[in-house]
Design a protein around this motif. Structure first.
Motif, PDB file in Angstrom:
ATOM      1  N   ASP A 237       0.836  -1.210   0.000  1.00 51.79           N
ATOM      2  CA  ASP A 237       0.000   0.000   0.000  1.00 51.79           C
ATOM      3  C   ASP A 237       0.869   1.257   0.000  1.00 51.79           C
ATOM      4  O   ASP A 237       0.470   2.299   0.529  1.00 51.79           O
ATOM      5  N   ALA A 238       2.045   1.149  -0.635  1.00 50.81           N
ATOM      6  CA  ALA A 238       2.969   2.286  -0.697  1.00 50.81           C
ATOM      7  C   ALA A 238       2.326   3.548  -1.275  1.00 50.81           C
ATOM      8  O   ALA A 238       2.599   4.651  -0.790  1.00 50.81           O
ATOM      9  N   PRO A 239       1.464   3.458  -2.317  1.00 51.96           N
ATOM     10  CA  PRO A 239       0.842   4.677  -2.852  1.00 51.96           C
ATOM     11  C   PRO A 239       0.019   5.427  -1.801  1.00 51.96           C
ATOM     12  O   PRO A 239       0.042   6.657  -1.734  1.00 51.96           O
ATOM     13  N   THR A 240      -0.694   4.676  -0.963  1.00 51.05           N
ATOM     14  CA  THR A 240      -1.502   5.305   0.094  1.00 51.05           C
ATOM     15  C   THR A 240      -0.610   5.966   1.131  1.00 51.05           C
ATOM     16  O   THR A 240      -0.867   7.103   1.559  1.00 51.05           O
ATOM     17  N   LEU A 241       0.449   5.272   1.518  1.00 51.47           N
ATOM     18  CA  LEU A 241       1.352   5.828   2.526  1.00 51.47           C
ATOM     19  C   LEU A 241       2.118   7.031   1.984  1.00 51.47           C
ATOM     20  O   LEU A 241       2.454   7.958   2.739  1.00 51.47           O
ATOM     21  N   TYR A 242       2.382   7.015   0.679  1.00 57.61           N
ATOM     22  CA  TYR A 242       3.013   8.194   0.065  1.00 57.61           C
ATOM     23  C   TYR A 242       2.078   9.393   0.181  1.00 57.61           C
ATOM     24  O   TYR A 242       2.509  10.494   0.549  1.00 57.61           O
ATOM     25  N   ARG A 243       0.808   9.201  -0.156  1.00 50.98           N
ATOM     26  CA  ARG A 243      -0.159  10.297  -0.100  1.00 50.98           C
ATOM     27  C   ARG A 243      -0.245  10.875   1.303  1.00 50.98           C
ATOM     28  O   ARG A 243      -0.282  12.104   1.490  1.00 50.98           O
ATOM     29  N   TYR A 244      -0.289  10.008   2.302  1.00 54.74           N
ATOM     30  CA  TYR A 244      -0.408  10.480   3.686  1.00 54.74           C
ATOM     31  C   TYR A 244       0.809  11.312   4.084  1.00 54.74           C
ATOM     32  O   TYR A 244       0.666  12.424   4.612  1.00 54.74           O
ATOM     33  N   ASN A 245       1.993  10.771   3.829  1.00 54.93           N
ATOM     34  CA  ASN A 245       3.208  11.483   4.240  1.00 54.93           C
ATOM     35  C   ASN A 245       3.412  12.760   3.438  1.00 54.93           C
ATOM     36  O   ASN A 245       3.887  13.772   3.975  1.00 54.93           O
ATOM     37  N   ASN A 246       3.052  12.734   2.172  1.00 46.62           N
ATOM     38  CA  ASN A 246       3.164  13.937   1.353  1.00 46.62           C
ATOM     39  C   ASN A 246       2.186  15.003   1.831  1.00 46.62           C
ATOM     40  O   ASN A 246       2.490  16.202   1.806  1.00 46.62           O
ATOM     41  N   ALA A 247       1.016  14.557   2.288  1.00 42.07           N
ATOM     42  CA  ALA A 247       0.033  15.489   2.828  1.00 42.07           C
ATOM     43  C   ALA A 247       0.554  16.145   4.108  1.00 42.07           C
ATOM     44  O   ALA A 247       0.338  17.343   4.323  1.00 42.07           O
ATOM     45  N   ARG A 248       1.236  15.364   4.932  1.00 43.36           N
ATOM     46  CA  ARG A 248       1.802  15.924   6.162  1.00 43.36           C
ATOM     47  C   ARG A 248       2.822  17.010   5.834  1.00 43.36           C
ATOM     48  O   ARG A 248       2.874  18.061   6.493  1.00 43.36           O
ATOM     49  N   VAL A 249       3.637  16.756   4.811  1.00 43.31           N
ATOM     50  CA  VAL A 249       4.640  17.741   4.385  1.00 43.31           C
ATOM     51  C   VAL A 249       3.941  18.982   3.841  1.00 43.31           C
ATOM     52  O   VAL A 249       4.294  20.118   4.185  1.00 43.31           O
ATOM     53  N   ALA A 250       2.942  18.777   2.985  1.00 43.28           N
ATOM     54  CA  ALA A 250       2.217  19.895   2.373  1.00 43.28           C
ATOM     55  C   ALA A 250       1.503  20.724   3.428  1.00 43.28           C
ATOM     56  O   ALA A 250       1.502  21.961   3.354  1.00 43.28           O
ATOM     57  N   GLU A 251       0.895  20.073   4.397  1.00 41.16           N
ATOM     58  CA  GLU A 251       0.189  20.805   5.456  1.00 41.16           C
ATOM     59  C   GLU A 251       1.157  21.683   6.246  1.00 41.16           C
ATOM     60  O   GLU A 251       0.850  22.830   6.560  1.00 41.16           O
ATOM     61  N   ALA A 252       2.338  21.139   6.535  1.00 42.58           N
ATOM     62  CA  ALA A 252       3.344  21.904   7.273  1.00 42.58           C
ATOM     63  C   ALA A 252       3.823  23.113   6.480  1.00 42.58           C
ATOM     64  O   ALA A 252       4.219  24.130   7.061  1.00 42.58           O
ATOM     65  N   ASN A 253       3.760  23.016   5.150  1.00 38.66           N
ATOM     66  CA  ASN A 253       4.204  24.112   4.275  1.00 38.66           C
ATOM     67  C   ASN A 253       3.055  25.005   3.814  1.00 38.66           C
ATOM     68  O   ASN A 253       3.235  25.833   2.920  1.00 38.66           O
ATOM     69  N   ASN A 254       1.874  24.806   4.418  1.00 35.58           N
ATOM     70  CA  ASN A 254       0.668  25.577   4.062  1.00 35.58           C
ATOM     71  C   ASN A 254       0.271  25.419   2.597  1.00 35.58           C
ATOM     72  O   ASN A 254      -0.340  26.313   2.015  1.00 35.58           O
ATOM     73  N   ASP A 255       0.629  24.289   2.026  1.00 33.34           N
ATOM     74  CA  ASP A 255       0.207  23.961   0.665  1.00 33.34           C
ATOM     75  C   ASP A 255      -1.130  23.231   0.780  1.00 33.34           C
ATOM     76  O   ASP A 255      -1.214  22.004   0.715  1.00 33.34           O
ATOM     77  N   TYR A 256      -2.196  24.033   0.970  1.00 29.25           N
ATOM     78  CA  TYR A 256      -3.496  23.465   1.294  1.00 29.25           C
ATOM     79  C   TYR A 256      -4.052  22.580   0.175  1.00 29.25           C
ATOM     80  O   TYR A 256      -4.675  21.555   0.449  1.00 29.25           O
ATOM     81  N   GLU A 257      -3.854  22.984  -1.050  1.00 33.68           N
ATOM     82  CA  GLU A 257      -4.408  22.216  -2.164  1.00 33.68           C
ATOM     83  C   GLU A 257      -3.854  20.796  -2.187  1.00 33.68           C
ATOM     84  O   GLU A 257      -4.600  19.814  -2.288  1.00 33.68           O
ATOM     85  N   THR A 258      -2.526  20.677  -2.075  1.00 37.44           N
ATOM     86  CA  THR A 258      -1.894  19.359  -2.070  1.00 37.44           C
ATOM     87  C   THR A 258      -2.289  18.559  -0.841  1.00 37.44           C
ATOM     88  O   THR A 258      -2.598  17.368  -0.929  1.00 37.44           O
ATOM     89  N   ALA A 259      -2.294  19.216   0.313  1.00 33.84           N
ATOM     90  CA  ALA A 259      -2.625  18.527   1.564  1.00 33.84           C
ATOM     91  C   ALA A 259      -4.049  17.987   1.535  1.00 33.84           C
ATOM     92  O   ALA A 259      -4.297  16.833   1.896  1.00 33.84           O
ATOM     93  N   LEU A 260      -4.996  18.820   1.095  1.00 32.80           N
ATOM     94  CA  LEU A 260      -6.391  18.383   1.044  1.00 32.80           C
ATOM     95  C   LEU A 260      -6.559  17.204   0.093  1.00 32.80           C
ATOM     96  O   LEU A 260      -7.237  16.219   0.408  1.00 32.80           O
ATOM     97  N   PHE A 261      -5.930  17.297  -1.068  1.00 37.07           N
ATOM     98  CA  PHE A 261      -6.063  16.232  -2.064  1.00 37.07           C
ATOM     99  C   PHE A 261      -5.439  14.931  -1.570  1.00 37.07           C
ATOM    100  O   PHE A 261      -6.046  13.856  -1.670  1.00 37.07           O
ATOM    101  N   ASP A 262      -4.231  15.020  -1.014  1.00 37.61           N
ATOM    102  CA  ASP A 262      -3.532  13.803  -0.607  1.00 37.61           C
ATOM    103  C   ASP A 262      -4.154  13.154   0.624  1.00 37.61           C
ATOM    104  O   ASP A 262      -4.135  11.916   0.746  1.00 37.61           O
ATOM    105  N   TYR A 263      -4.683  13.956   1.536  1.00 35.87           N
ATOM    106  CA  TYR A 263      -5.389  13.356   2.677  1.00 35.87           C
ATOM    107  C   TYR A 263      -6.616  12.582   2.187  1.00 35.87           C
ATOM    108  O   TYR A 263      -6.942  11.510   2.710  1.00 35.87           O
ATOM    109  N   GLN A 264      -7.281  13.114   1.199  1.00 41.05           N
ATOM    110  CA  GLN A 264      -8.426  12.407   0.619  1.00 41.05           C
ATOM    111  C   GLN A 264      -7.977  11.088  -0.005  1.00 41.05           C
ATOM    112  O   GLN A 264      -8.628  10.050   0.168  1.00 41.05           O
ATOM    113  N   GLN A 265      -6.860  11.128  -0.735  1.00 40.36           N
ATOM    114  CA  GLN A 265      -6.349   9.934  -1.386  1.00 40.36           C
ATOM    115  C   GLN A 265      -5.854   8.895  -0.379  1.00 40.36           C
ATOM    116  O   GLN A 265      -5.850   7.696  -0.661  1.00 40.36           O
ATOM    117  N   ALA A 266      -5.455   9.361   0.806  1.00 44.01           N
ATOM    118  CA  ALA A 266      -4.953   8.442   1.835  1.00 44.01           C
ATOM    119  C   ALA A 266      -6.079   7.646   2.486  1.00 44.01           C
ATOM    120  O   ALA A 266      -5.827   6.678   3.210  1.00 44.01           O
TER     121      ALA A 266
END
Length: 262
Positions: free
Chosen positions: A124-153
């Motif tokens: 399930d590496a694709p799912t775990l990638y989305r989650y971790n990428n969302a955490r990075v995006a959220e920390a960087n205030n990249d809301y669009e990426t964070a919202l999308f990747d959390y949904q994908q996770a």
């Protein structure tokens, strides 16, 4: 002569014992391999460990121990075992996966995301990638990426809770921007929220107010003699008020050829 016979007898007995031990180790090893092949990893690990350094028993033992934890979803516990056998069977893939899980548990989401991404569709590496990428995006205030990747996770870890919290934060901030007249910024945020509460309706409202702001800005530029600036803005407001007419009028003053309709 008698001593020589005794010595020869002892030598032959020792050879017999050694041969017998070798046969026993060989049989035990083959049995352990069959147990491993049957998926009985816990039993196989114990059997290989009893064989010590015989053949590649130690390698099999570490790999089997890793598989026991891996199959239980205890990837952090499995990581040190696969670290010992990275060049054995699927040891490298399993190590990378487990190591990325360790990085995630330590809060190193950027490195974890990079590893999971490199693993393609493994487990399930694709799912775990989305989650971790969302955490990075959220920390960087990249809301669009964070919202999308959390949904994908999906339901992985605390992704649903983080998604809900982030939506609330973005929504509340967008309302503040809207109330302060920062319509373009508010529009962008409401647009990222999709159908969350009344985000779509607020996005449409902000768009209208923003276009009015731009229209007024163009009028000021026109009054101040900046015909080109006014023309550029009016031409971007197609469908709003009389922006098309104003574009044509200013275009004629600037000598800009209007497109002909055939």
């Amino acid at each position: 002569m008698k001593n020589k016979r005794v010595f020869l007898l002892l030598f032959l007995l020792s050879l017999l014992v050694l041969t017998s031990c070798a046969v026993d180790y060989s049989n035990a090893y083959n049995k352990a391999v069959n147990t491993f092949a049957d998926g009985e990893y816990q039993e196989a690990a114990q059997a290989f460990e009893k064989l010590g350094e015989y053949a590649n028993s130690a390698t099999y033992a570490a790999y089997a121990r890793g598989l026991v934890f891996f199959d239980q979803g205890q990837y952090i516990a499995a990581e040190p075992y696969f670290a010992k056998v990275r060049d054995f069977m699927y040891g490298e893939q399993r190590y990378q996966y487990c190591h990325a899980c360790v990085l995630e548990s330590e809060g190193n989401h950027a490195e974890a995301a990079a590893i999971f991404l490199s693993m393609g569709d493994y487990e399930d590496a694709p799912t775990l990638y989305r989650y971790n990428n969302a955490r990075v995006a959220e920390a960087n205030n990249d809301y669009e990426t964070a919202l999308f990747d959390y949904q994908q996770a999906g339901n992985y870890s605390d992704a649903p809770l983080r998604l809900d919290n982030l939506r609330t934060q973005v929504y509340d901030y967008a309302i503040i921007l809207q109330s302060e007249g920062h319509y373009e910024q508010a529009l962008n945020l409401f647009g990222k929220l999709g159908d969350y509460f009344d985000s779509a309706e607020r996005a449409r409202s902000c768009k209208q107010f923003f276009r009015q702001q731009r229209y007024d800005e163009a009028e000021i530029l026109y009054q101040n003699g900046d015909l080109q600036g006014a023309y550029d803005i009016f031409s971007s407001l197609t469908g709003f008020s009389d922006a098309v007419t104003r574009t044509e009028e200013i275009g004629q003053q600037l000598g800009i050829a209007l497109p002909t309709v055939e």
